[in-house]
Scaffold this active site. Sequence first.
Site, short mmCIF file in Angstrom:
data_model
loop_
_atom_site.label_atom_id
_atom_site.label_comp_id
_atom_site.label_asym_id
_atom_site.label_seq_id
_atom_site.Cartn_x
_atom_site.Cartn_y
_atom_site.Cartn_z
N ASP A 102 -183.82 -0.98 50.34
CA ASP A 102 -185.14 -0.72 49.76
C ASP A 102 -186.18 -0.20 50.76
O ASP A 102 -186.38 -0.80 51.82
CB ASP A 102 -185.73 -2.00 49.17
CG ASP A 102 -184.85 -2.67 48.16
OD1 ASP A 102 -183.71 -2.23 47.98
OD2 ASP A 102 -185.29 -3.66 47.56
N ASP A 146 -190.53 -9.26 46.12
CA ASP A 146 -190.95 -7.85 46.16
C ASP A 146 -192.42 -7.66 45.81
O ASP A 146 -192.76 -6.90 44.89
CB ASP A 146 -190.09 -6.98 45.22
CG ASP A 146 -188.60 -7.23 45.37
OD1 ASP A 146 -188.20 -7.63 46.47
OD2 ASP A 146 -187.85 -7.00 44.40
N GLU A 203 -186.98 -6.43 39.62
CA GLU A 203 -187.12 -6.10 41.04
C GLU A 203 -188.07 -4.93 41.33
O GLU A 203 -188.34 -4.07 40.51
CB GLU A 203 -185.76 -5.82 41.69
CG GLU A 203 -184.86 -7.03 41.75
CD GLU A 203 -183.62 -6.79 42.60
OE1 GLU A 203 -183.24 -7.73 43.34
OE2 GLU A 203 -183.02 -5.69 42.51
#
Length: 553
Positions: A135, A261, A305
Site C-alpha cells: 500500500d 488505515d 480497507e
Amino acid sequence: MKKLCLPLFQAGILLGISIATSVTASAADTTFKISKPYLNLPVSQKAERKQMQFEIGGKQERFFKIRLADSEPEYWIFCDVTHLKGKTITIQYDGNPAGIKKIYQDDVIAGQDSLYKEKNRPQFHFTTRRGWINDPNGLIYFDGEYHLFYQHNPYEKEWENMHWAHAMSTNLVHWKELPLALSPDSLGTMFSGSTVMDYKNSAGFNKGNQPAMIAAYTAASDQKQMQCIAYSLDKGRTWTKYKGNPVIDSKEKWNSVDTRDPRVSWYEPGKHWVMVLNERDGHSIYTSANLKDWTYQSHITGFWECPDLFELPVDNKSGHKKWVMLGASNSYMIGSFDGKKFTPESGKHYFSTGSIYAAQTITNMPDADGRRVQIGWGRISHPGMPFNGMMLMPTELTLKTTKNGVRLFSNPIKEYNQLFMPEKKWTGISAQQANDHLKAYNEKDRLRVKTTIHLSHATSAGLSLFGQRILDYDMNNNLVNGVFYSPEDMTSMEISADIYIDRTSIEVFIDGGAYSYSMERRSSKDNNEGLHFWGTNIEVKNLEVFGIQSIWN
C-alpha cells in the site's frame, strides 16, 4: 529472544570490517563496529523465517524476521546503518547461525552495479530497491517535494515486518528512495495511513515557522490495531512518534481487530480534522481539533480497507462539486459530506480494476494545481528479482457527467509525457496492415500504444501481446477483458485504448479514462505473434506507437 551457538570465525574476513563473536553453551552474538553505510544480508526463500535483533549498549535498536540464507543466497537485502556510524551493534539471530557468517558491511548495497537495470525491473513504474512493497501511504506534497511513503518489508520479498518506507520526487516521475520512515515498536508493526501538514499548529508539534508533517498510521499486533500519530520537522526525513499513542483504540467499540488505515484531511467549513477509518464492515468518520483527541461521528458500510474521501468539481465547474468515497478495491460512491457524515447519492461504481489495490490520493497539492492525483499499489511480481510489488502510474482523477450520471475518470498525469517519444502513426488501416507495422516493435521491453478500433462483422475484437489479450472488447455482452463496460454512445461500434507496456506490467485506459485496468505482463513461449490485432474485418482507425524512456536514467 533465544540465542543459538555460533562457531568462532576470524575478525576482518568480510571486507575488512571489525567483527567479534562471543560464544557460550547456548548463545552467540555477532558484533559489528559500524564504519560503512550498509549491512548486506543474504536471503533464501527456502530458509525458515526466524527472528533477528540488533542491539546497541544492551538496548534493542531494531528487530525483524528474516529468511537468512545458510548456504547460497538467492538474493541480498540491506540495512541502512548510516545513522549508526561509529557505534557497535550486536546481532542476535534465532535461526541457523551459518548465515551470520555471510553478513558484511560495505559502501554500497549488494548488486548496486546492476541496480534499476535488472532484467525484470520495471522501467517507468516505481519499485523499491529490495524487498516487499504494498500500500502507498502518506502521499503528500510539501515545499517542492512529493512524498511517497509505502508499506514495506525491507528484509525479504514477501509480506512481513511492516514498515513505512519513503521515496521523494520533485516531478512525480523520477523517485529517490530515502531511509525508512516508521519502524515497528512495542505497539505493533506499521500498517497503512496518511500524512497532513499542520499549518495551524493544532497538535502543538510545530517549531517556529516550520509546520509539522504529521502521519496518522495503524500500529498492528495480533490482538488489536490502533491508530497512532508521528511528526516530522525536516520534510519527512526523520520522525518522532507521539508519546500519547494510541490516539484511537476502537476494538472495544467494534469487537474487531480490523480497525486500520486512517485517512486524515482538513475540513475547512468546520475548521476541524477528519479521519476516515476502516472499521469492521465499512468506513467510520472521526473528527478532531488537534489530531490527538478524536470523536466518533458516523459509519458507512460496504467498503473494505484503505479509505479515501475528497471533493471534486463536476465537468471542471467550480460551482458544481461532489464528494467521492473510495475503498481499497477502487470501488466508490458519490455523494455529499457535512464534515461528520458522508451521504451517498450513487454507487457503488468502479473506474479501475485489475492489479490495482489500496490506491491513495496526494494531499496538500500546490494551490495553483487543483488536481486530485492518485497512486495505487500494483499487485505484480517480477520473476527472479529481489523485490516484489510496484506502484502503478500516477493518474489524475476527474468527475464527468456521463449517460449514467456523474462518474470518475482516470488518466496518467501530464508529467509522464516527458517519457514518451512518438515513433509512428497510422490511420484507417486494416488489422493485417496494423500487425505488419507492429512487427518492428515486438521485441521492445516497454512501449505505449494508442489505438481506436471499429468493429464491423465481429462481435468481439482486440489486441494481444504474444497471445496475452491486453484488449478484449466483447461488444455483444458489453465486456472489456471480462468486466462490464458500456460506451458513452450506446450504439457505438468503436473502442479506444491507451496502452502502457512495461517489462512486467500492462496498464490500459479505455475511452479517455472512463475505465482502466492493469495486469501482469505474461510472456508465452508458444506464441510468436507479438502485438497482434484480432477480430473479423475490424478497422484500425488510429494507431500510434511511442517509445518510453526509463525513469531510472
